[in-house]
Write a protein that holds these residues in place. Structure first.
Motif, PDB file in Angstrom:
ATOM      1  N   ILE A 245     -52.767 -15.324   8.482  1.00 35.01           N
ATOM      2  CA  ILE A 245     -52.909 -16.130   7.538  1.00 35.01           C
ATOM      3  C   ILE A 245     -54.082 -16.452   7.303  1.00 35.01           C
ATOM      4  N   HIS A 246     -55.426 -16.264   6.904  1.00 32.58           N
ATOM      5  CA  HIS A 246     -56.676 -16.370   6.899  1.00 32.58           C
ATOM      6  C   HIS A 246     -57.256 -17.066   5.142  1.00 32.58           C
ATOM      7  N   ASP A 247     -57.861 -17.725   5.491  1.00 34.30           N
ATOM      8  CA  ASP A 247     -59.531 -17.644   3.829  1.00 34.30           C
ATOM      9  C   ASP A 247     -60.050 -16.314   3.866  1.00 34.30           C
ATOM     10  N   PHE A 248     -59.911 -15.538   2.484  1.00 34.66           N
ATOM     11  CA  PHE A 248     -60.512 -14.801   2.510  1.00 34.66           C
ATOM     12  C   PHE A 248     -61.775 -14.691   2.207  1.00 34.66           C
ATOM     13  N   THR A 249     -62.271 -16.075   2.036  1.00 32.36           N
ATOM     14  CA  THR A 249     -63.712 -15.366   0.562  1.00 32.36           C
ATOM     15  C   THR A 249     -64.593 -15.038   1.319  1.00 32.36           C
ATOM     16  N   SER A 250     -64.777 -14.203   2.423  1.00 41.44           N
ATOM     17  CA  SER A 250     -65.341 -12.918   3.219  1.00 41.44           C
ATOM     18  C   SER A 250     -65.797 -12.606   2.369  1.00 41.44           C
ATOM     19  N   PHE A 251     -64.060 -12.052   1.770  1.00 42.45           N
ATOM     20  CA  PHE A 251     -64.229 -10.268   1.883  1.00 42.45           C
ATOM     21  C   PHE A 251     -63.451 -10.379   0.112  1.00 42.45           C
ATOM     22  N   CYS A 252     -63.859 -11.240   0.007  1.00 42.91           N
ATOM     23  CA  CYS A 252     -63.730 -11.409  -1.806  1.00 42.91           C
ATOM     24  C   CYS A 252     -64.605 -10.900  -2.736  1.00 42.91           C
ATOM     25  N   GLY A 253     -64.787 -10.213  -3.988  1.00 42.59           N
ATOM     26  CA  GLY A 253     -65.328  -9.420  -4.423  1.00 42.59           C
ATOM     27  C   GLY A 253     -66.183 -10.491  -5.820  1.00 42.59           C
ATOM     28  N   ASN A 254     -65.401 -11.965  -6.090  1.00 50.54           N
ATOM     29  CA  ASN A 254     -65.499 -12.238  -7.138  1.00 50.54           C
ATOM     30  C   ASN A 254     -66.170 -13.593  -6.855  1.00 50.54           C
ATOM     31  N   PRO A 255     -67.492 -13.748  -6.746  1.00 50.81           N
ATOM     32  CA  PRO A 255     -68.483 -14.801  -6.710  1.00 50.81           C
ATOM     33  C   PRO A 255     -67.623 -16.522  -6.962  1.00 50.81           C
ATOM     34  N   SER A 256     -67.333 -16.528  -8.183  1.00 49.64           N
ATOM     35  CA  SER A 256     -67.130 -17.366  -8.968  1.00 49.64           C
ATOM     36  C   SER A 256     -65.318 -17.552  -8.891  1.00 49.64           C
ATOM     37  N   PHE A 257     -65.025 -17.125  -7.886  1.00 47.91           N
ATOM     38  CA  PHE A 257     -63.333 -17.083  -7.773  1.00 47.91           C
ATOM     39  C   PHE A 257     -63.397 -18.874  -7.504  1.00 47.91           C
ATOM     40  N   LYS A 258     -62.191 -20.039  -7.926  1.00 48.99           N
ATOM     41  CA  LYS A 258     -62.563 -21.044  -7.709  1.00 48.99           C
ATOM     42  C   LYS A 258     -61.685 -20.992  -6.874  1.00 48.99           C
ATOM     43  N   LYS A 259     -60.139 -20.193  -6.926  1.00 47.90           N
ATOM     44  CA  LYS A 259     -58.783 -20.698  -6.221  1.00 47.90           C
ATOM     45  C   LYS A 259     -59.138 -20.696  -5.403  1.00 47.90           C
ATOM     46  N   SER A 260     -57.368 -20.756  -4.662  1.00 46.02           N
ATOM     47  CA  SER A 260     -56.996 -20.416  -3.109  1.00 46.02           C
ATOM     48  C   SER A 260     -57.473 -19.006  -2.568  1.00 46.02           C
TER      49      SER A 260
ATOM     50  N   PHE B 132     -52.800  -1.413   3.880  1.00 47.34           N
ATOM     51  CA  PHE B 132     -52.655  -2.636   3.988  1.00 47.34           C
ATOM     52  C   PHE B 132     -51.138  -3.506   3.197  1.00 47.34           C
ATOM     53  N   THR B 133     -50.830  -4.399   4.572  1.00 41.84           N
ATOM     54  CA  THR B 133     -49.384  -4.538   4.079  1.00 41.84           C
ATOM     55  C   THR B 133     -49.491  -6.578   3.726  1.00 41.84           C
ATOM     56  N   GLY B 134     -49.489  -7.588   2.345  1.00 39.82           N
ATOM     57  CA  GLY B 134     -49.429  -9.188   2.717  1.00 39.82           C
ATOM     58  C   GLY B 134     -48.491  -9.032   1.715  1.00 39.82           C
ATOM     59  N   ASP B 135     -48.877 -11.069   1.511  1.00 36.13           N
ATOM     60  CA  ASP B 135     -48.361 -11.293   0.500  1.00 36.13           C
ATOM     61  C   ASP B 135     -49.339 -11.307  -1.084  1.00 36.13           C
ATOM     62  N   GLY B 136     -50.161 -10.854  -0.799  1.00 34.99           N
ATOM     63  CA  GLY B 136     -51.159 -10.542  -2.384  1.00 34.99           C
ATOM     64  C   GLY B 136     -52.716 -10.397  -2.129  1.00 34.99           C
ATOM     65  N   PHE B 137     -53.843  -9.805  -2.801  1.00 33.94           N
ATOM     66  CA  PHE B 137     -55.095  -9.372  -1.915  1.00 33.94           C
ATOM     67  C   PHE B 137     -55.303  -9.782  -3.164  1.00 33.94           C
ATOM     68  N   LEU B 138     -57.152 -10.622  -2.927  1.00 36.56           N
ATOM     69  CA  LEU B 138     -58.407 -10.799  -3.580  1.00 36.56           C
ATOM     70  C   LEU B 138     -58.913  -9.157  -4.064  1.00 36.56           C
ATOM     71  N   GLN B 139     -59.344  -9.887  -5.398  1.00 34.10           N
ATOM     72  CA  GLN B 139     -60.116  -8.523  -5.664  1.00 34.10           C
ATOM     73  C   GLN B 139     -60.869  -8.168  -4.578  1.00 34.10           C
ATOM     74  N   ASN B 140     -61.244  -6.804  -5.052  1.00 28.20           N
ATOM     75  CA  ASN B 140     -61.765  -6.129  -4.204  1.00 28.20           C
ATOM     76  C   ASN B 140     -62.111  -6.145  -2.362  1.00 28.20           C
ATOM     77  N   MET B 141     -60.693  -7.029  -2.198  1.00 29.08           N
ATOM     78  CA  MET B 141     -60.726  -7.224  -0.962  1.00 29.08           C
ATOM     79  C   MET B 141     -59.787  -6.491  -0.381  1.00 29.08           C
TER      80      MET B 141
END
Lengths: 248, 248
Positions: free
Chosen positions: A153-168, A189-198
């Motif tokens: 469980i991590h904050d994956f902001t560094s791997f998110c392709g949407n620079p204006s993403f505001k949610k967790s 890759f297996t996970g509970d969900g993935f951010l844009q372009n993650m």
């Protein structure tokens, strides 16, 4: 009113992604929504489990649609498949409780990324495999070491392709497998969900680890930085496939 | 003078078959011969192990070419692959004795035919799999029984697509396997050689057995008749793939 769950397979090569964008773009959601409306005479909304980028494929995208029509699900599936282009198929269909929503009810996803690492070039699988320079001698053990540092469980902001993403941006990545299969390196890759372009950014970053441009240890620092600029480049769309979506 | 053996992979969808036909048709042999001439500056002949029909694929077609040039085989392979279209690849290349000839030295071939028998339609494999009506409940055991009756050394005139073929039509078919693999029925043919259209006509005839339009026993009568009109229809090209060519 009936609520239908569909499992959808598509070769994303020709499409501007899953998500409908007005009436001009060529999208998978747009095609399916239009045809269900044509067949049933109802204005419908098709809810996908999530977007897939332009050029990304799906073996098991899931969507649901609520219909007033009492049409048999299998009849709807067969009529849809007859009208859909050859690169989209509804593989399964069935009635589910009205509260089922393909995106909101999803509890997990599996993605696969195929990278060609052979000596020549792929032929039959060429639209589903990424070909890159300088990948013939990747250090796969270092990539696996790096991948382990991204699991959990991590904050994956560094791997998110949407620079204006505001949610967790916190996600739980339960597993990243890297398999050597013939002329390909296959990432699962297996996970509970993935951010844009993650998935594509993680793949691109792991390839940098395999090339020795990053160390496995640096992946923990990249995660902690919460800065997209610290991660590696985004891997091309065509190697990525949404394999399945999991529900309770 | 060096004699090079090449293993060639192609998606035959866009091509008028392996065999060169003047300068107008789009053929695999034509493309490779033209590019080797461009690269080496020599006028060369590329000898394939045999023709494949328009639309038929190959995982392991074999060809040889004699060159005066002393170019390294791997360099030639890499330059060819860079210039060939994305649906043709030279997978392997190596020097062989001058007496080696891809067709005359061949002692066996393996072909595969993929038939879609699922409930919906194929997506990623759609160019390599044949879709037909009325194949969802084929009697596979009857097909296997029929296939066994075709194995061995026989005159296959009834399964030859060339009505003016004058040479011996005797061939040794050592094995015909029929495998149920997911949504596909996969036919694997092994033999010392196959006549024009022979694999496709046998496949089409075995499908008739699976549908109950012919009995397995009738295949022996069809063989004995030496009459193309007694056998079933020719199955479409796109399901067929030349898997490999065997040499001593």
């Amino acid at each position: 009113m009936q609520n239908l769950k569909m499992v959808i397979c598509y070769d994303g090569t020709r499409y501007s992604g899953w998500q409908k964008q007005g009436n001009t773009a060529n999208t998978i959601q747009g095609k399916i929504e239009y045809l269900i409306s044509e067949i049933t005479g109802e204005t419908v909304s098709v809810n996908g489990s999530g977007r897939t980028d332009a050029g990304v494929h799906a073996m098991g995208q899931v969507a649901n649609v609520q219909l007033k029509s009492s049409m048999e699900p299998l009849e709807l599936r067969n009529r849809l498949n007859a009208l859909l282009p050859e690169d989209i198929a509804v593989k399964e269909i069935g009635e589910v409780p009205l509260r089922f929503h393909a995106r909101l009810s999803a509890v997990g996803k599996v993605y696969q990324y195929r990278l060609y690492v052979g000596e020549t070039k792929p032929v039959f699988e060429r639209k589903q495999v990424t070909v890159l320079d300088n990948v013939s001698s990747l250090n796969v053990e270092a990539m696996r070491d790096g991948a382990r540092r991204l699991c959990g469980i991590h904050d994956f902001t560094s791997f998110c392709g949407n620079p204006s993403f505001k949610k967790s941006a916190v996600r739980n990545v339960t597993q990243i497998e890297i398999l050597e299969e013939g002329d390909e390196l296959v990432f699962r890759f297996t996970g509970d969900g993935f951010l844009q372009n993650m998935v594509r950014i993680i793949t691109g970053t792991l390839i940098e680890v395999g090339r020795g441009a990053l160390t496995p240890e640096e992946l923990s620092l990249i995660l902690a930085a919460k800065d997209r600029k610290k991660a590696g480049p985004m891997a091309p769309a065509q190697g990525l496939m949404l394999m399945c979506v999991r529900y309770k």
